[in-house]
Enzyme design. Structure first.
Site, PDB file in Angstrom:
ATOM      1  N   LYS A 286     -12.259   4.268   0.710  1.00  0.00           N
ATOM      2  CA  LYS A 286     -11.402   3.862   1.872  1.00  0.00           C
ATOM      3  C   LYS A 286     -12.358   4.429   3.773  1.00  0.00           C
ATOM      4  O   LYS A 286     -13.514   4.633   3.130  1.00  0.00           O
ATOM      5  CB  LYS A 286     -10.079   4.950   2.417  1.00  0.00           C
ATOM      6  CG  LYS A 286      -9.692   4.195   3.918  1.00  0.00           C
ATOM      7  CD  LYS A 286      -7.968   5.383   3.234  1.00  0.00           C
ATOM      8  CE  LYS A 286      -7.130   5.680   4.288  1.00  0.00           C
ATOM      9  NZ  LYS A 286      -6.612   6.721   4.206  1.00  0.00           N
TER      10      LYS A 286
ATOM     11  N   SER B  37      -1.393   3.859   4.335  1.00  0.00           N
ATOM     12  CA  SER B  37      -2.662   3.369   5.138  1.00  0.00           C
ATOM     13  C   SER B  37      -3.420   3.016   4.050  1.00  0.00           C
ATOM     14  O   SER B  37      -4.095   2.056   4.548  1.00  0.00           O
ATOM     15  CB  SER B  37      -2.677   4.224   6.297  1.00  0.00           C
ATOM     16  OG  SER B  37      -3.674   5.581   5.757  1.00  0.00           O
TER      17      SER B  37
ATOM     18  N   SER C 232      -0.805   8.595   2.649  1.00  0.00           N
ATOM     19  CA  SER C 232      -0.839   7.499   2.264  1.00  0.00           C
ATOM     20  C   SER C 232      -1.837   7.726   1.001  1.00  0.00           C
ATOM     21  O   SER C 232      -2.584   6.169   0.764  1.00  0.00           O
ATOM     22  CB  SER C 232      -2.165   6.946   3.973  1.00  0.00           C
ATOM     23  OG  SER C 232      -1.327   6.924   4.629  1.00  0.00           O
TER      24      SER C 232
HETATM   25  N1  GLN Z   1       2.547   6.641   7.029  1.00  0.00           N
HETATM   26  C1  GLN Z   1       1.745   7.765   7.550  1.00  0.00           C
HETATM   27  C2  GLN Z   1       1.611   7.838   9.126  1.00  0.00           C
HETATM   28  O1  GLN Z   1       1.843   6.606  10.085  1.00  0.00           O
HETATM   29  C3  GLN Z   1       1.232   8.433   7.054  1.00  0.00           C
HETATM   30  C4  GLN Z   1      -0.573   8.038   6.802  1.00  0.00           C
HETATM   31  C5  GLN Z   1      -1.220   8.793   6.811  1.00  0.00           C
HETATM   32  O2  GLN Z   1      -0.810   9.814   5.705  1.00  0.00           O
HETATM   33  N2  GLN Z   1      -2.929   8.722   6.868  1.00  0.00           N
HETATM   34  O3  GLN Z   1       1.486   8.163  10.079  1.00  0.00           O
END
Ligand code: GLN
Length: 491
Positions: free
Chosen positions: A80, A155, A179
């Site tokens: 990532k 994400s 994410s």
């Molecule tokens: N979707 C969540 C957010 O937008 C979690 C994101 C994540 O785990 N990095 O913050």
């Protein structure tokens, strides 16, 4: 298309070790696959073909010299883009870091290299890991290999899509609110968030430091466990890293694969009984719970009354921490600089850089976080959210006095169409309804494919007590042994 790309990481590692195939052949097969399909999937922001072939050759040379290498030596991996990789672009999918090549490796990356694994490239994500669909990437979205009109989650949508598209057998993700697990669920892959502090945050581009957790993404539970073993463990460079031995997640995955759950107590979260979830998701969930019972697990309902406040608490804590963490992107130290023409002041350059470099969702979070932390509002918002966090932790602690693990669907809905939730941030935030409590508590959670709803993957989430990551792997492997793995339609 080479058959090599369909193999598990465990099988690839064995074949390489046995000399049946070289690391270079395996790497080239995956690079060919990326060249074939990534124009349509867009899982990668950067493919490091040269670096990958070079790393693979180095492993082949070490093996030829008789060196004994680990089980994943020579196996390719996608990383990532929020992970700092020495000399290789690391943008966190933001314009503000365009062109930045870190002078060092994150600890997880160092361990991956030491294990002889081969980095293929950097995967797409929501900018600074803020989002649930990868649509907030500054470099365009990733498409779900199951249906290219749908999102791959976020994400870490790029990491999950790279697995589902057979571009990589393993990937690294980071989980702040879901994410790793949510993209795993909607792409039919496995995603594990280790215990907070179980994997090092050193070299992770910070979003919310009290929540961020790097972890493994894979197509099978055993593969995820093998990667977990490589990256986990104490790191003196991260002050929140836990100085304790890593639970034996590989042994747990192997034990779970026998399909015997006799004596395991599984809790169903009463508050996650399906309100707001798609009926198809709940149907798969009920069938999976039924299957667990058949394997000998004892299933009971457990109440976690404060889970309903997890989402609002998270959307104060995470933005607050991000507003502090992202202050380092000032146009001076990293990446982009705008308006530095000798006429603008330092403050003006800073503000022009941020205006041009940050996307709308990132700006929204910085503004919310700055507001929530400002004097006069601190107690009303941030302080209150921290209290809720304590109550959620207590819910987990008391639940784990009654059961070994908790289960829920990973997400309330399957992969949605691109654009379906971008107009209303709250609709996007709902994707993490079931995953966020675990982050606030700090325990481990995994998403394992559980079935299909209207032809789209549904994940089962398994949550365990802190530093009991092995429990979730055991259960996940048992689920996999009964429901199998899921293959997307050919691309
Ligand atoms: N979707 C969540 C957010 O937008 C979690 C994101 C994540 O785990 N990095 O913050």
């Amino acid at each position: 298309m080479s058959d090599l790309i369909k193999l598990t990481a465990a099988a690839l590692g064995e074949k390489i070790a046995a000399g049946e195939v070289s690391a270079e052949e395996v790497t080239r097969a995956h690079l060919d696959r990326i060249a074939e399909v990534d124009g349509r999937v867009h899982a990668f922001l950067h493919v490091d073909s040269e670096g990958a072939v070079e790393a693979a050759r180095a492993v082949d040379a070490r093996r030829a010299a008789g060196e004994k290498l680990g089980p994943l030596a020579g196996v390719p991996i996608a990383i990532k883009d929020v992970i700092a990789t020495k000399g290789v672009p690391s943008t966190a999918a933001s314009k503000i870091l365009e062109g930045w090549r870190p002078p060092y490796d994150a600890t997880v990356m160092t361990r991956i290299r030491e294990a002889g694994m081969v980095m293929l490239g950097k995967t797409n994500m929501d900018e600074f890991a803020m989002g649930s669909s990868t649509e907030y990437s500054a470099y365009g979205p990733t498409y779900n290999p199951w249906d290219l009109t749908r999102i791959p989650g976020g994400s870490g949508g790029g990491s999950a899509a790279s697995l589902a598209a057979y571009e990589a057998p393993l990937a690294i993700g980071t989980d702040t609110g879901g994410s790793i697990r949510q993209p795993g669920a909607v792409t039919g892959t496995v995603g594990a968030k280790p215990t907070y502090g179980g994997t090092s945050r050193y070299g992770l581009i910070a979003f919310s430091s009290s929540l961020d957790t790097p972890g493994p993404c894979a197509r099978t539970v055993l593969d995820a466990a093998l990667l977990h073993e490589v990256i986990a463990g104490h790191d003196p460079r991260d002050s929140t890293s836990i100085p304790m031995p890593v639970p034996d997640v590989v042994a747990a995955a192997r034990q779970g694969a026998t399909g015997d759950l006799t004596g395991v107590r599984v809790g169903l979260v009463k508050e996650f009984s399906g309100e707001g979830a798609e009926p198809g998701v709940m149907a798969v969930f009920r069938d999976t719970v039924e299957a667990l019972t058949k394997l000998g697990a004892e299933v009971v309902e457990v109440s976690c009354p404060h889970f309903q406040y997890a989402l609002p608490a998270y959307y104060l804590i995470a933005p607050s921490e991000c507003s502090s963490n992202l202050a380092r992107f000032d146009g001076v130290r990293f990446g982009l600089r705008t308006g530095d023409d000798g006429r603008n002041s330092l403050e003006e350059v800073m503000s022009l850089t941020r205006e041009a470099g940050f996307g709308d969702e990132v700006k929204r979070r910085i503004i919310i976080g700055t507001y929530a932390l400002s004097s006069g509002y601190y107690d009303a918002y941030y302080g209150q959210a921290q209290k809720v966090r304590t109550l959620i932790t207590r819910d987990f602690t008391s639940a784990f006095e009654q059961v070994d693990v908790l289960v829920s669907p990973t997400t309330p809905f399957t992969a949605f169409e691109l654009g379906a939730r971008t107009a209303d941030p709250y609709q996007m935030y709902l994707a993490d309804l079931y995953t966020i409590p675990t982050n606030l508590y700090g325990g481990p959670g995994i998403s394992v494919p559980a079935g299909l709803s209207d032809g789209l993957p549904v994940g089962l989430q398994i949550m365990a007590p802190t530093m009991a990551d092995d429990r979730m792997y055991r259960l996940a492997a048992a689920v996999e042994s009964t429901v199998g793995t899921f293959t997307p339609p050919a691309l």
